[in-house]
Design a protein around this motif. Sequence first.
Motif, PDB file in Angstrom:
ATOM      1  N   ASP A 143     -12.911  -9.278 -31.529  1.00  0.00           N
ATOM      2  CA  ASP A 143     -13.668 -10.280 -30.782  1.00  0.00           C
ATOM      3  C   ASP A 143     -15.084  -9.733 -30.570  1.00  0.00           C
ATOM      4  N   PRO A 144     -16.037 -10.195 -31.378  1.00  0.00           N
ATOM      5  CA  PRO A 144     -17.389  -9.633 -31.269  1.00  0.00           C
ATOM      6  C   PRO A 144     -18.065  -9.995 -29.949  1.00  0.00           C
ATOM      7  N   ASP A 145     -17.678 -11.108 -29.311  1.00  0.00           N
ATOM      8  CA  ASP A 145     -18.269 -11.458 -28.016  1.00  0.00           C
ATOM      9  C   ASP A 145     -17.757 -10.537 -26.917  1.00  0.00           C
ATOM     10  N   ALA A 146     -16.444 -10.345 -26.916  1.00  0.00           N
ATOM     11  CA  ALA A 146     -15.870  -9.450 -25.910  1.00  0.00           C
ATOM     12  C   ALA A 146     -16.120  -7.989 -26.290  1.00  0.00           C
ATOM     13  N   MET A 147     -16.509  -7.745 -27.537  1.00  0.00           N
ATOM     14  CA  MET A 147     -16.702  -6.387 -28.046  1.00  0.00           C
ATOM     15  C   MET A 147     -15.412  -5.571 -27.911  1.00  0.00           C
ATOM     16  N   GLN A 195     -19.667  -6.582 -37.897  1.00  0.00           N
ATOM     17  CA  GLN A 195     -20.248  -7.100 -36.644  1.00  0.00           C
ATOM     18  C   GLN A 195     -21.210  -6.087 -36.023  1.00  0.00           C
ATOM     19  N   ASN A 196     -21.552  -5.032 -36.777  1.00  0.00           N
ATOM     20  CA  ASN A 196     -22.400  -3.970 -36.235  1.00  0.00           C
ATOM     21  C   ASN A 196     -21.791  -3.284 -35.027  1.00  0.00           C
ATOM     22  N   LEU A 197     -20.476  -3.169 -35.039  1.00  0.00           N
ATOM     23  CA  LEU A 197     -19.776  -2.511 -33.940  1.00  0.00           C
ATOM     24  C   LEU A 197     -18.946  -1.363 -34.507  1.00  0.00           C
ATOM     25  N   ASP A 219      -8.601  -7.393 -20.860  1.00  0.00           N
ATOM     26  CA  ASP A 219      -9.935  -7.503 -21.439  1.00  0.00           C
ATOM     27  C   ASP A 219     -10.997  -6.947 -20.493  1.00  0.00           C
ATOM     28  N   CYS A 220     -10.669  -6.852 -19.203  1.00  0.00           N
ATOM     29  CA  CYS A 220     -11.599  -6.268 -18.228  1.00  0.00           C
ATOM     30  C   CYS A 220     -11.133  -4.862 -17.892  1.00  0.00           C
ATOM     31  N   ALA A 258     -11.670  -3.235 -15.004  1.00  0.00           N
ATOM     32  CA  ALA A 258     -11.219  -3.125 -13.616  1.00  0.00           C
ATOM     33  C   ALA A 258      -9.899  -3.863 -13.436  1.00  0.00           C
ATOM     34  N   PRO A 302     -21.817  -1.134 -29.866  1.00  0.00           N
ATOM     35  CA  PRO A 302     -22.823  -1.497 -30.878  1.00  0.00           C
ATOM     36  C   PRO A 302     -23.254  -0.252 -31.668  1.00  0.00           C
ATOM     37  N   ARG A 325     -24.654  -6.858 -25.944  1.00  0.00           N
ATOM     38  CA  ARG A 325     -24.333  -6.929 -27.374  1.00  0.00           C
ATOM     39  C   ARG A 325     -25.462  -6.318 -28.214  1.00  0.00           C
ATOM     40  N   PRO A 378     -14.012 -11.242 -18.266  1.00  0.00           N
ATOM     41  CA  PRO A 378     -14.734 -10.684 -19.415  1.00  0.00           C
ATOM     42  C   PRO A 378     -16.156 -11.260 -19.414  1.00  0.00           C
ATOM     43  N   HIS A 398     -18.272 -12.278 -21.447  1.00  0.00           N
ATOM     44  CA  HIS A 398     -18.645 -13.474 -22.223  1.00  0.00           C
ATOM     45  C   HIS A 398     -17.983 -14.738 -21.694  1.00  0.00           C
ATOM     46  N   GLY A 419      -8.506 -14.040 -18.721  1.00  0.00           N
ATOM     47  CA  GLY A 419      -8.389 -12.634 -19.122  1.00  0.00           C
ATOM     48  C   GLY A 419      -9.014 -11.684 -18.121  1.00  0.00           C
TER      49      GLY A 419
END
Lengths: 476, 476
Positions: free
Chosen positions: A103-107, A127-129, A184-185, A187, A216, B243, B346, B348, B411
């Motif tokens: 998931d490139p948005d959530a990285m 995705q440059n990640l 996904d978080c 915390a 990134p 990002r 998250p 995003h 999430g």
Amino acid sequence: MHSKRDPIVEALCRILPGDRVISGCERVAPFECDALPVYRERPRAVALVRSEAEVVAVARLCREWQVPLVSRGAGTGLSAGARPDAGGILLVTSPMDRILSIDPDAMTARVQPGVVNLQISRAAAAQNLFYAPDPSSQIACSIGGNVAENAGGVHCLKYGVTVQNVTGLRLVTIDGEVLTAGGDCPAQPGYDLLALVHGSEGGLGIVTEVTVRLTPQPSRTRMLMADFPTVRAAADAVSAIVRAGVIPAALEMMDALAIEATEKFCHPGYALDAAAILLIDLDGQPQEVAADMAVVEPVLARSGATRVQRAADAAQRELWWKGRKSAFPAVGRLSPDYYCIDGTVPRHRIGDVLEAIDRFAARYQLRVANVFHAGDGNLHPIIMFNGREVDAVDRVEHLAADILEYCIEVGGTITGEHGVGLEKIDQMAVQFSDAEIAQFLAVKDALDPDRLLNPGKLIPTLAHCQEYRMLRKSDG
Amino acid sequence: MHSKRDPIVEALCRILPGDRVISGCERVAPFECDALPVYRERPRAVALVRSEAEVVAVARLCREWQVPLVSRGAGTGLSAGARPDAGGILLVTSPMDRILSIDPDAMTARVQPGVVNLQISRAAAAQNLFYAPDPSSQIACSIGGNVAENAGGVHCLKYGVTVQNVTGLRLVTIDGEVLTAGGDCPAQPGYDLLALVHGSEGGLGIVTEVTVRLTPQPSRTRMLMADFPTVRAAADAVSAIVRAGVIPAALEMMDALAIEATEKFCHPGYALDAAAILLIDLDGQPQEVAADMAVVEPVLARSGATRVQRAADAAQRELWWKGRKSAFPAVGRLSPDYYCIDGTVPRHRIGDVLEAIDRFAARYQLRVANVFHAGDGNLHPIIMFNGREVDAVDRVEHLAADILEYCIEVGGTITGEHGVGLEKIDQMAVQFSDAEIAQFLAVKDALDPDRLLNPGKLIPTLAHCQEYRMLRKSDG
């Protein structure tokens, strides 16, 4: 194919297709050890699992029959954490090797435990990640094992070790319950099971899915190499760099013996007259890298570096890192046998510890090369020896114990990234009090009340601790 | 002075001098709540402790007499985690307020739990070091409470929350055993008790000493403020900045209602026509800050910012931050009552959640202002209401539950930095499965087998979970 008279094997064959259950003394032989082959044991049976449901079924079987369950991935571990139990099942998660999503948005990337470390960065590159923790075995080791050992790597100074790069995971307990830790978080309320599982060496449950944080890709990386006239000066430079507010992407140190071995092995262009060199990667935005360079170079000079070089281009950088990465096989050529140990000390105590290692080595008439993650204070002394010499192994073991216990004395620990496994179970008795060991055992019992998961690893019994402490006292 | 007939009070008076044992209904009244005063209870007795030995003695007394033990520091918590237990002892660590040592080489400080957060940075300033986590209450809150709640703050995006800034601690268990978790090195073998204690809200033991990591003071900080025509555009800009590879020191968001309230309150110079603003601190070496600025400004423009301003000087930066820091009292002026909630999503998904909050608020005829740690996805919706209106409190509670449970749905989690305490114990039943809750209880029992430490907080019973889930289902 299978010894059908073993009821455990028969039960396994009801859970998994026959070609994914391996039994019989010779057929299980390839699984008898991890990458610390001095510890070997053949398991009763090997289970190659492909899904979480299969893991659940195997765990329930082990609980029901009260059979030990050791889980492993690629088997690249260096502390025998994945050595099988003779009476138990060895569960291998390598076939669970799918990247489930990126998931490139959530990285983040959601992956199965058998996915090889480097595959994640390869898959995320579009995705440059990338996935930052990079153990030396990253072309082979799998993410499940990385979690089990809380693996580190050259780039963990800046980006953190495994626990800082995992946001969530799924864990199957010995009861066959599936728990989610994190998500996904980062915390999370409640007790931090996510952190608890990292470094637990398969002793609390079996990881069936990992959500990793992606970073990134830096737009620029520049490398510096600095030569020092003494090990102490190089060690002090390490502290001074971090103290100046720069966190290099990598900050590695090699001593004269490691330099000599490596230079003979692959000619990276290291200074043979230096007592120690530092290899430093600085990464980020171009201006940021230039800014860091402007801080680090004068710090190196003030710390007594006799020469500071910038890698001229990518090819030179690659060559300089190739030397560092070849250090273990290179030292291997200088000596019939070698044994790499792993301890961590506060960064500003590196100089003291390297000097102590020299003293200890002389005591046992052994030589030690040092090549390590200096920025993290994570030492990797490589003890060189000849296994055919009388009492050589005994001397090596004593030297290793002395070094690790000195790490504890200066406020450090007996492992940085290789784990405890069987290799360092004795030293746990030195690092921790009985009250602390008892607390670890209570936490283990909270997840694994019958102590079926990877028994005998990581946490010693209180009896074991007392025996070892008495032994050391009579030694000393 | 004391009700001598209470044997617990008498036993306490044998441990502590009489002036540090407080009993009697009126005398304990000042301790009846933390900073969420809707939850109140007067303790049987208050124990003001000055040393670890005293903590050990009080813990043993509670274990022996099977009396609940709630520990607290400054009492600035926002989730009633430090509300006393009517039948138990309230142990106050505020008198343990000494900074034991600052080690500029190790870049650590060893402090007692009652040391106020900001005092650490003040004491380390002479060494050009600071303690990074900065909760809003940092002039009052103490480090023991920060550990208990795993406190965050404006600067935690770049520097991490409390758990990432503590390398070691000492913990007294209910048995009166003293455990050391962590140390001077972050990497530790065994199970990660250090992480386990963070956010455990005093339910696993009482922290008696904390070793915190100190960070070099950045040599430069620049601030940007960006105005956006929609909340969604501002939210998307937050993701886009991270990002792009920049981690700002602070990345905060305020919506129109928060802007309006703050502008009326202290005139920081925010745009009254903006739907949302972002406040951004970039810090580091001067060149590094310039590099980050060169990345962030175009990202803001591309994300639809109608205006991007740089703070001209320190005075303007201070004024802009003053607005942000006054947001809660400022909103308080717009409305007879307000209730601040705390959830994390998250990064995003911030836009989705803010839009959902608007829809939910309309359903209950309430208004919500938003001012929060956008970079961390840590929301702080402030629900405005009039407690004198019929069913207002009931509507607020329902709206808060809807918001928190929507955070879980996308999430996220039910807390970012305020903890669970009593306030969000219901939502634990939504965030976690019964198997996960059961596992938390097993971990608690491993350290606190009689469940005497801060009972009823953080981890609900399975019965409580089932009741709450049924209640929500019948709510529809």
